[in-house]
Motif scaffolding. Structure first.
Motif, mmCIF file in Angstrom:
data_model
loop_
_atom_site.group_PDB
_atom_site.id
_atom_site.type_symbol
_atom_site.label_atom_id
_atom_site.label_comp_id
_atom_site.label_asym_id
_atom_site.label_seq_id
_atom_site.Cartn_x
_atom_site.Cartn_y
_atom_site.Cartn_z
ATOM 1 N N ARG A 24 2.215 -1.904 -1.219
ATOM 2 C CA ARG A 24 3.532 -1.261 -1.214
ATOM 3 C C ARG A 24 3.429 0.268 -1.247
ATOM 4 O O ARG A 24 2.366 0.832 -1.468
ATOM 5 C CB ARG A 24 4.418 -1.753 -2.377
ATOM 6 C CG ARG A 24 4.636 -3.269 -2.384
ATOM 7 C CD ARG A 24 5.488 -3.688 -3.567
ATOM 8 N NE ARG A 24 5.685 -5.145 -3.573
ATOM 9 C CZ ARG A 24 6.697 -5.772 -2.991
ATOM 10 N NH1 ARG A 24 7.611 -5.043 -2.385
ATOM 11 N NH2 ARG A 24 6.791 -7.079 -3.033
ATOM 12 N N ASN A 25 4.594 0.884 -1.028
ATOM 13 C CA ASN A 25 4.720 2.356 -1.032
ATOM 14 C C ASN A 25 3.717 2.988 -0.073
ATOM 15 O O ASN A 25 3.080 3.988 -0.362
ATOM 16 C CB ASN A 25 4.533 2.914 -2.445
ATOM 17 C CG ASN A 25 5.333 4.207 -2.621
ATOM 18 O OD1 ASN A 25 6.402 4.352 -2.030
ATOM 19 N ND2 ASN A 25 4.831 5.123 -3.404
ATOM 20 N N ARG A 26 3.628 2.401 1.120
ATOM 21 C CA ARG A 26 2.711 2.912 2.131
ATOM 22 C C ARG A 26 3.232 2.478 3.502
ATOM 23 O O ARG A 26 4.167 1.686 3.603
ATOM 24 C CB ARG A 26 1.302 2.370 1.909
ATOM 25 C CG ARG A 26 1.190 0.836 2.057
ATOM 26 C CD ARG A 26 -0.191 0.334 1.653
ATOM 27 N NE ARG A 26 -0.424 0.628 0.256
ATOM 28 C CZ ARG A 26 -1.637 0.767 -0.256
ATOM 29 N NH1 ARG A 26 -2.703 0.643 0.518
ATOM 30 N NH2 ARG A 26 -1.795 1.024 -1.555
ATOM 31 N N ASP A 52 11.654 -0.446 4.108
ATOM 32 C CA ASP A 52 12.206 -1.325 3.082
ATOM 33 C C ASP A 52 11.858 -0.737 1.711
ATOM 34 O O ASP A 52 10.709 -0.351 1.464
ATOM 35 C CB ASP A 52 11.621 -2.735 3.217
ATOM 36 C CG ASP A 52 12.397 -3.737 2.379
ATOM 37 O OD1 ASP A 52 13.472 -4.154 2.825
ATOM 38 O OD2 ASP A 52 11.924 -4.071 1.286
ATOM 39 N N CYS A 84 8.913 2.934 -1.070
ATOM 40 C CA CYS A 84 9.255 2.275 0.175
ATOM 41 C C CYS A 84 7.994 1.902 0.933
ATOM 42 O O CYS A 84 6.957 2.560 0.824
ATOM 43 C CB CYS A 84 10.172 3.142 1.054
ATOM 44 S SG CYS A 84 9.358 4.557 1.806
ATOM 45 N N SER A 85 8.110 0.819 1.691
ATOM 46 C CA SER A 85 7.058 0.389 2.603
ATOM 47 C C SER A 85 7.580 0.534 4.018
ATOM 48 O O SER A 85 8.767 0.328 4.284
ATOM 49 C CB SER A 85 6.670 -1.066 2.329
ATOM 50 O OG SER A 85 6.159 -1.220 1.022
ATOM 51 N N GLU A 96 17.315 -2.309 3.313
ATOM 52 C CA GLU A 96 16.512 -2.259 4.531
ATOM 53 C C GLU A 96 17.092 -1.244 5.509
ATOM 54 O O GLU A 96 18.286 -1.261 5.804
ATOM 55 C CB GLU A 96 16.469 -3.653 5.177
ATOM 56 C CG GLU A 96 15.557 -3.714 6.385
ATOM 57 C CD GLU A 96 15.534 -5.117 7.001
ATOM 58 O OE1 GLU A 96 14.803 -5.307 7.982
ATOM 59 O OE2 GLU A 96 16.240 -6.002 6.493
ATOM 60 N N ASP A 125 10.936 -0.344 -2.171
ATOM 61 C CA ASP A 125 10.137 -1.070 -3.165
ATOM 62 C C ASP A 125 10.709 -0.792 -4.552
ATOM 63 O O ASP A 125 11.016 0.355 -4.891
ATOM 64 C CB ASP A 125 8.665 -0.616 -3.121
ATOM 65 C CG ASP A 125 8.019 -0.920 -1.767
ATOM 66 O OD1 ASP A 125 8.366 -1.961 -1.172
ATOM 67 O OD2 ASP A 125 7.176 -0.127 -1.311
ATOM 68 N N ASN A 169 10.301 8.629 -2.832
ATOM 69 C CA ASN A 169 9.731 8.612 -4.181
ATOM 70 C C ASN A 169 10.388 9.610 -5.119
ATOM 71 O O ASN A 169 10.241 9.514 -6.348
ATOM 72 C CB ASN A 169 8.232 8.896 -4.124
ATOM 73 C CG ASN A 169 7.429 7.712 -3.607
ATOM 74 O OD1 ASN A 169 6.247 7.805 -3.351
ATOM 75 N ND2 ASN A 169 8.072 6.556 -3.394
ATOM 76 N N TYR A 197 5.656 -5.944 6.392
ATOM 77 C CA TYR A 197 5.192 -6.889 5.378
ATOM 78 C C TYR A 197 3.698 -6.736 5.091
ATOM 79 O O TYR A 197 3.232 -7.030 3.994
ATOM 80 C CB TYR A 197 5.540 -8.315 5.806
ATOM 81 C CG TYR A 197 7.005 -8.612 5.583
ATOM 82 C CD1 TYR A 197 7.485 -8.923 4.318
ATOM 83 C CD2 TYR A 197 7.923 -8.511 6.627
ATOM 84 C CE1 TYR A 197 8.825 -9.157 4.095
ATOM 85 C CE2 TYR A 197 9.266 -8.727 6.415
ATOM 86 C CZ TYR A 197 9.717 -9.068 5.140
ATOM 87 O OH TYR A 197 11.045 -9.285 4.926
ATOM 88 N N LYS A 245 3.508 -4.086 2.536
ATOM 89 C CA LYS A 245 3.835 -4.608 1.200
ATOM 90 C C LYS A 245 2.662 -5.406 0.629
ATOM 91 O O LYS A 245 2.347 -5.307 -0.560
ATOM 92 C CB LYS A 245 5.098 -5.473 1.278
ATOM 93 C CG LYS A 245 6.379 -4.666 1.479
ATOM 94 C CD LYS A 245 7.602 -5.563 1.423
ATOM 95 C CE LYS A 245 8.871 -4.715 1.510
ATOM 96 N NZ LYS A 245 9.071 -3.922 0.294
ATOM 97 N N ARG A 246 2.004 -6.215 1.486
ATOM 98 C CA ARG A 246 0.855 -6.982 0.990
ATOM 99 C C ARG A 246 -0.296 -6.077 0.564
ATOM 100 O O ARG A 246 -1.059 -6.398 -0.349
ATOM 101 C CB ARG A 246 0.374 -7.945 2.086
ATOM 102 C CG ARG A 246 1.326 -9.111 2.381
ATOM 103 C CD ARG A 246 0.626 -10.187 3.185
ATOM 104 N NE ARG A 246 0.068 -9.676 4.435
ATOM 105 C CZ ARG A 246 0.708 -9.626 5.582
ATOM 106 N NH1 ARG A 246 1.951 -10.060 5.652
ATOM 107 N NH2 ARG A 246 0.140 -9.153 6.664
#
Length: 563
Positions: free
Chosen positions: A548-550, A429, A515-516, A473, A431, A501, A541, A544-545
């Motif tokens: 993000r970007n991981r 997804d 992106c996550s 997505e 970011d 990126n 998710y 993201k919590r």
């Protein structure tokens, strides 16, 4: 990357051993010729009657099969046309941009301009209010009570031929006649499955008349040929003017004959050689239950055999020997090229590849037959290729050219339905994508999605499947094959994040998104693939919590968090 474009459900042609048919010896041909001459000289009268009756029966059978074939061809053509129209509307309804009435209006106007068979096309909201329509017809009207909206809200709907009183005088049609249409509609749904409206089209019934004209033009030599198209309830949709809107004059005919022919006495007292074919639908289109009936007066069919009988009786004795000699030479000249054509046709029917109808010599009619058959095979091949392309379009995301959600879900179900094998699922997804749309507009967002889609396609292996599920997505399935190492998901996730990126240039400005990624494995994390996909979504998710970007790998300790 994407399997789109590969033939689905098609297999390579089988190889069959050639069967050698012994050639007739010349002595046998001579024996047959002499025997025929003697028999004809001794029994001209009897032979004339027998041959005449036999020829009449054979010709009746040939014409009957021709009528059946003609009816089957028209039934297939009607089903094929309706299948293509239904799939066109179904594919368009899945385009997210069409949920915007302004975008839908421009698309609808273009479709109406390009396809003259569309009498009206429009979009409704969930309440049945028309919010976009071709030529502005019925714009703002409430059609919530009509089947095209009610059934379209439930799923793909194809309605049978009906009169459209609301459009009478508003669309081009026969003067003074209420127009007849076939309805096709499909639901417009959000990513979460919520139905927000319906894309609906009225196709003019005139295309069915055009299909019949195209089909019978080459059959101008079939005197007295008449075609009927019947609805599922037996009402004549197309036929002689006096029969339209009424039951077939021979009501038991279609019930007695599935796909076949017979000689029938019709209410006008005339005997007709009649062929019947029933529409069977096509692929996932079940059809509307239409029936096609083709007929030709029997007296026209038998007229040639009557003349043949008279000729045999009158001149058989005098010409018997001459015909036998000519037949002996002509048999080889005719049989050889026809045998070559029949052999090629049988090999093609068995699925053998690389076979073509030969360009034979001999009589002009045989040459015409070989040319016509070659052209017919080429035409059928081109139509099959066009149908394959329509199938590809239904599974392709139009913006990124990646497979779409429909293809992804069917692929996952087919790949894991047998219970064997293993695979890794990755949910991706973007970011920071929404600010790009908000700040630079949807064109910039589309440019980002196209470039990200291309980057993802270049990262995965040839047998991996990466798809755009909708919006920003994406998802990927990485099957693990025996004999080669499993993918390093940590290294692969790093490559994906690095690729996403990379900045995207739009109108001279460098746009960046991240992106996550959520990762889960089947069957290690669960034996049910649907559960594994939910695990991957939960891991997404979590990523993201966590900032993000991981990427995050689902672990069983997260079960509570997932719920």
């Amino acid at each position: 990357m994407s399997p789109l474009g590969q033939p689905s459900g098609r297999t390579a042609g089988h190889h069959f051993a050639a069967v050698r048919v012994p050639r007739r010896a010349i002595g046998l041909r001579m024996t047959v010729a002499v025997t025929v001459a003697v028999l004809l000289l001794g029994s001209t009268l009897v032979k004339g009657l027998v041959v005449g009756n036999g020829a009449a029966d054979a010709l009746a059978k040939e014409i009957g099969n021709s009528m059946t074939g003609l009816a089957q061809s028209l039934a297939r053509q009607l089903d094929s046309t309706m299948w293509a129209r239904a799939n066109q509307i179904a594919a368009l309804s899945r385009i997210d941009a069409l949920k915007d009435p302004a975008v839908a209006q421009s698309t609808i106007d273009e479709l109406k301009r390009r396809d003259p068979t569309i009498a009206w096309i429009g979009m409704t909201n969930a309440d049945g209010r028309v919010v976009a329509a071709s030529n502005g017809l019925l714009l703002g009207a409430d059609i919530a009570s009509r089947p095209v909206h009610q059934e379209g809200m439930k799923g793909l709907f194809v309605g049978d031929v009906h009169e459209a009183v609301a459009l009478r005088g508003k669309v081009q049609y026969l003067v003074g006649e209420t127009p007849k249409f076939v309805d096709v509609s499909a639901p417009l749904q959000k990513a979460d499955g919520t139905t927000v409206g319906v894309l609906a089209a009225h196709y003019s019934w005139e295309w069915a008349h055009a299909s019949i004209r195209q089909l019978i033009e080459p059959l101008s030599d079939h005197k007295g040929l008449t075609l009927y198209i019947l609805s599922a309830d037996g009402t004549v949709l197309i036929g002689p003017d006096s029969a339209v809107g009424k039951p077939l004059p021979v009501p038991t005919l279609t019930a007695r004959l599935r796909d076949g022919w017979s000689s029938e006495v019709w209410p006008d007292g005339v005997t007709y050689v009649t062929g019947v074919a029933h529409g069977k639908g096509l692929h996932d289109y079940a059809g509307l239950g239409w029936t096609v009936v083709a007929r030709q007066p029997a007296d026209i069919v038998y007229a040639e055999t009557n003349r043949l009988r008279t000729t045999i009786i009158g001149s058989g004795a005098m010409l018997a020997l001459l015909f036998s000699c000519i037949g002996w030479f002509a048999a080889g000249r005719i049989a050889r090229p026809l045998g070559a054509i029949a052999d090629a046709a049988e090999r093609m029917g068995k699925g053998e590849r690389g076979v073509a109808i030969p360009d034979v010599g001999g009589a002009a009619e045989i040459r015409r037959l070989s040319v016509a058959l070659r052209e017919m095979v080429d035409s059928l091949t081109n139509k099959d290729a066009a149908l394959m392309r329509l199938e590809d379009i239904a599974y392709e995301d139009r913006l990124t050219t990646l497979p779409n959600r429909r293809y992804f879900e069917q692929y996952v179900e087919a790949s894991t339905g047998g219970g064997g094998g293993s695979a890794t699922v990755m949910y991706i997804d973007l970011d920071g994508f929404k600010p790009v749309n908000d700040r630079l507009g949807h064109d910039a967002g589309d440019a980002v999605l196209r470039q990200i889609g291309g980057r993802l396609a270049s990262i995965f292996r040839d047998d991996d499947v990466v798809a755009r599920l909708g919006g920003d997505e994406f998802a990927a399935v990485l099957p693990r094959r025996a004999g080669r190492p499993a993918p390093d998901t940590e290294e692969l996730a790093s490559r994906i994040i690095a690729a996403v990126n990379e900045p995207v240039s739009f109108n001279g400005e460098m746009v960046r998104v991240g992106c996550s990624i959520g990762i889960a494995c089947w069957p290690e994390d669960d034996s049910d693939m649907a559960t594994v996909m939910r695990h991957a979504d939960a891991a997404l998710y979590k990523a993201k919590r966590d900032g993000r970007n991981r990427a995050a790998r689902w672990v069983r300790a997260e079960v509570g968090a997932e719920g």
